[in-house]
Design a protein around this motif. Structure first.
Motif, mmCIF file in Angstrom:
data_model
loop_
_atom_site.group_PDB
_atom_site.id
_atom_site.type_symbol
_atom_site.label_atom_id
_atom_site.label_comp_id
_atom_site.label_asym_id
_atom_site.label_seq_id
_atom_site.Cartn_x
_atom_site.Cartn_y
_atom_site.Cartn_z
ATOM 1 N N VAL A 230 0.840 -1.195 0.000
ATOM 2 C CA VAL A 230 0.000 0.000 0.000
ATOM 3 C C VAL A 230 0.874 1.244 0.000
ATOM 4 O O VAL A 230 1.971 1.262 0.549
ATOM 5 N N GLY A 231 0.400 2.283 -0.660
ATOM 6 C CA GLY A 231 1.149 3.527 -0.735
ATOM 7 C C GLY A 231 2.229 3.538 -1.798
ATOM 8 O O GLY A 231 3.041 4.464 -1.829
ATOM 9 N N SER A 232 2.239 2.539 -2.681
ATOM 10 C CA SER A 232 3.246 2.491 -3.746
ATOM 11 C C SER A 232 2.976 3.519 -4.840
ATOM 12 O O SER A 232 3.850 3.772 -5.669
ATOM 13 N N PHE A 233 1.785 4.094 -4.831
ATOM 14 C CA PHE A 233 1.387 5.018 -5.889
ATOM 15 C C PHE A 233 0.870 6.317 -5.257
ATOM 16 O O PHE A 233 0.555 6.360 -4.070
ATOM 17 N N PRO A 234 0.789 7.396 -6.048
ATOM 18 C CA PRO A 234 0.434 8.708 -5.486
ATOM 19 C C PRO A 234 -0.932 8.740 -4.826
ATOM 20 O O PRO A 234 -1.856 8.018 -5.209
ATOM 21 N N ALA A 235 -1.058 9.623 -3.838
ATOM 22 C CA ALA A 235 -2.340 9.854 -3.166
ATOM 23 C C ALA A 235 -3.150 10.876 -3.947
ATOM 24 O O ALA A 235 -2.594 11.724 -4.657
ATOM 25 N N ASN A 236 -4.479 10.799 -3.813
ATOM 26 C CA ASN A 236 -5.320 11.798 -4.466
ATOM 27 C C ASN A 236 -5.366 13.079 -3.637
ATOM 28 O O ASN A 236 -4.680 13.200 -2.615
ATOM 29 N N ALA A 237 -6.179 14.029 -4.066
ATOM 30 C CA ALA A 237 -6.202 15.343 -3.417
ATOM 31 C C ALA A 237 -6.708 15.285 -1.982
ATOM 32 O O ALA A 237 -6.457 16.205 -1.197
ATOM 33 N N PHE A 238 -7.402 14.231 -1.599
ATOM 34 C CA PHE A 238 -7.835 14.047 -0.216
ATOM 35 C C PHE A 238 -6.769 13.324 0.618
ATOM 36 O O PHE A 238 -6.949 13.144 1.825
ATOM 37 N N GLY A 239 -5.704 12.849 -0.016
ATOM 38 C CA GLY A 239 -4.641 12.158 0.712
ATOM 39 C C GLY A 239 -4.820 10.663 0.811
ATOM 40 O O GLY A 239 -4.184 10.019 1.647
ATOM 41 N N LEU A 240 -5.666 10.073 -0.057
ATOM 42 C CA LEU A 240 -5.931 8.641 -0.033
ATOM 43 C C LEU A 240 -5.149 7.935 -1.132
ATOM 44 O O LEU A 240 -5.159 8.363 -2.288
ATOM 45 N N HIS A 241 -4.504 6.831 -0.779
ATOM 46 C CA HIS A 241 -3.717 6.063 -1.736
ATOM 47 C C HIS A 241 -4.510 4.870 -2.271
ATOM 48 O O HIS A 241 -5.345 4.290 -1.570
ATOM 49 N N ASP A 242 -4.215 4.504 -3.507
ATOM 50 C CA ASP A 242 -4.723 3.259 -4.114
ATOM 51 C C ASP A 242 -6.239 3.191 -4.203
ATOM 52 O O ASP A 242 -6.825 2.114 -4.087
ATOM 53 N N MET A 243 -6.875 4.329 -4.433
ATOM 54 C CA MET A 243 -8.316 4.282 -4.662
ATOM 55 C C MET A 243 -8.627 3.645 -6.015
ATOM 56 O O MET A 243 -9.737 3.168 -6.244
ATOM 57 N N HIS A 244 -7.666 3.684 -6.911
ATOM 58 C CA HIS A 244 -7.767 2.968 -8.184
ATOM 59 C C HIS A 244 -6.817 1.776 -8.143
ATOM 60 O O HIS A 244 -5.610 1.932 -7.948
ATOM 61 N N GLY A 245 -7.340 0.564 -8.318
ATOM 62 C CA GLY A 245 -6.502 -0.619 -8.441
ATOM 63 C C GLY A 245 -6.014 -1.207 -7.134
ATOM 64 O O GLY A 245 -6.451 -0.861 -6.047
ATOM 65 N N ASN A 246 -5.112 -2.163 -7.256
ATOM 66 C CA ASN A 246 -4.499 -2.945 -6.178
ATOM 67 C C ASN A 246 -5.467 -3.996 -5.646
ATOM 68 O O ASN A 246 -5.252 -5.185 -5.845
ATOM 69 N N ALA A 247 -6.531 -3.583 -4.951
ATOM 70 C CA ALA A 247 -7.539 -4.551 -4.487
ATOM 71 C C ALA A 247 -8.912 -3.892 -4.518
ATOM 72 O O ALA A 247 -9.051 -2.707 -4.211
ATOM 73 N N TRP A 248 -9.917 -4.673 -4.909
ATOM 74 C CA TRP A 248 -11.293 -4.208 -4.780
ATOM 75 C C TRP A 248 -11.562 -3.948 -3.305
ATOM 76 O O TRP A 248 -11.042 -4.656 -2.433
#
Length: 317
Positions: A230-248
């Motif tokens: 987790v956290g391998s990819f950028p966070a969105n504007a709210f600061g959340l990581h991996d909202m797209h992909g990795n795991a459903w």
């Protein structure tokens, strides 16, 4: 010579202040949450009337509204081993995908009138194993598919397993942990954007973990064929990581083929007694771009297990 009494005194000297500090931190956090909620309510009351004055078509076409309190609480943890939580501001947005996208997610307007908290990352194997170690989560130890545990998102979870985790964490902390609703999930994923992904109209493998190959043939840089920490990819504007992909990520809602007039417009979960199917959001390591869209949906039976299924959690404020 160090005696048992000496050790006891040392424990009192060094541990008691730490315990007192931890105890003092909880009222301070609750005070900041209370202040945030009060200021948010005032902000919503001042800014919502202009939206209420719009016609339904105008409001559906209106840009997202984010009611963020300047200088307000942004993140916290309820215990040292608890998930890091990010405060999501109140707001209003258009949920679903536009007709031009030719997807099965009918647009409708949703108002989330109060802030809530969402885990910064997907729940990890470390966090799940901590639940099991502390006699929670039904003692279930999911398989990691040989990819490793630790900071990778926990997978092979059913919706029922996901509910077990938030129930355990609620008891452990005395705080209202739960699964997100579908509306909360999409609002948090979009983070004020209206494009298919928070990145924009397209997504590439350097931005998320998914099957980015054209024929699904990996393994390759485009098709990793496993989860990533987790956290391998950028966070969105709210600061959340991996909202797209990795795991459903399982959410609370029952499965419905599409949104109808019965779908809640206040950000709450759309649930019915006895439903067996529930919704998953966000796509996974094996899915195509289309399944990673902010509005994309999947469903599964409440006891269904898959190496693509994990969870992210919410907490009421």
């Amino acid at each position: 010579m160090i005696t048992r009494r000496t050790l006891a005194l040392l424990a009192v000297t060094f541990l008691a202040p730490a315990a007192a500090e931890a105890g003092a931190a909880k009222p301070k956090l609750e005070a900041r949450i209370g202040e945030l909620k009060a200021k948010t309510a005032a902000l919503v009351a001042a800014q919502r009337p202009h939206l209420d004055a719009l016609s339904p078509p105008q409001r559906l076409a209106a840009p997202p509204a984010i009611w963020r309190v300047p200088g307000g609480l942004t993140d916290f943890k309820d215990c040292s081993r608890c998930p890091q939580m990010v405060v999501i501001p109140a707001g209003e947005f258009t949920m679903g995908s536009p007709p031009s996208d030719k997807q099965a997610e009918t647009q409708h307007r949703v108002t989330i009138a109060a802030p809530f908290a969402v885990s910064k990352f997907e729940i990890t194997f470390d966090q799940w194993d901590d639940c099991v170690k502390n006699r929670g989560c039904g003692g279930y130890r999911p398989e990691d598919e040989g990819w490793g545990r630790g900071k990778r998102p926990v997978v092979n979870l059913s919706w029922e397993n996901a509910r077990d985790y938030v129930s355990w964490l609620s008891v452990k902390t005395g705080k209202p942990y739960r699964l997100l609703s579908e509306a909360e999930w999409e609002y948090a994923a979009r983070a004020g954007t209206t494009t298919p992904f928070w990145f924009g109209a397209t997504i590439v493998p350097s931005q998320a973990n998914f099957d980015g190959s054209t024929d699904g043939s990996g393994p390759s840089e485009l098709n990793r064929q496993k989860t990533m920490p987790v956290g391998s990819f950028p966070a969105n504007a709210f600061g959340l990581h991996d909202m797209h992909g990795n795991a459903w990520e399982w959410v609370e809602d029952c499965w419905h083929d599409d949104y109808t007039a019965k779908a809640p417009t206040d950000g709450s979960a759309w649930v019915e007694d006895g439903c067996r199917g529930h919704v998953g959001r966000g796509g996974s390591w094996e899915d195509s771009q289309s399944e990673l869209r902010s509005s994309a949906r999947s469903g599964g039976f409440k006891d269904e297990l898959s190496s693509t299924d994990g969870l992210r959690i919410a907490r009421g404020l």
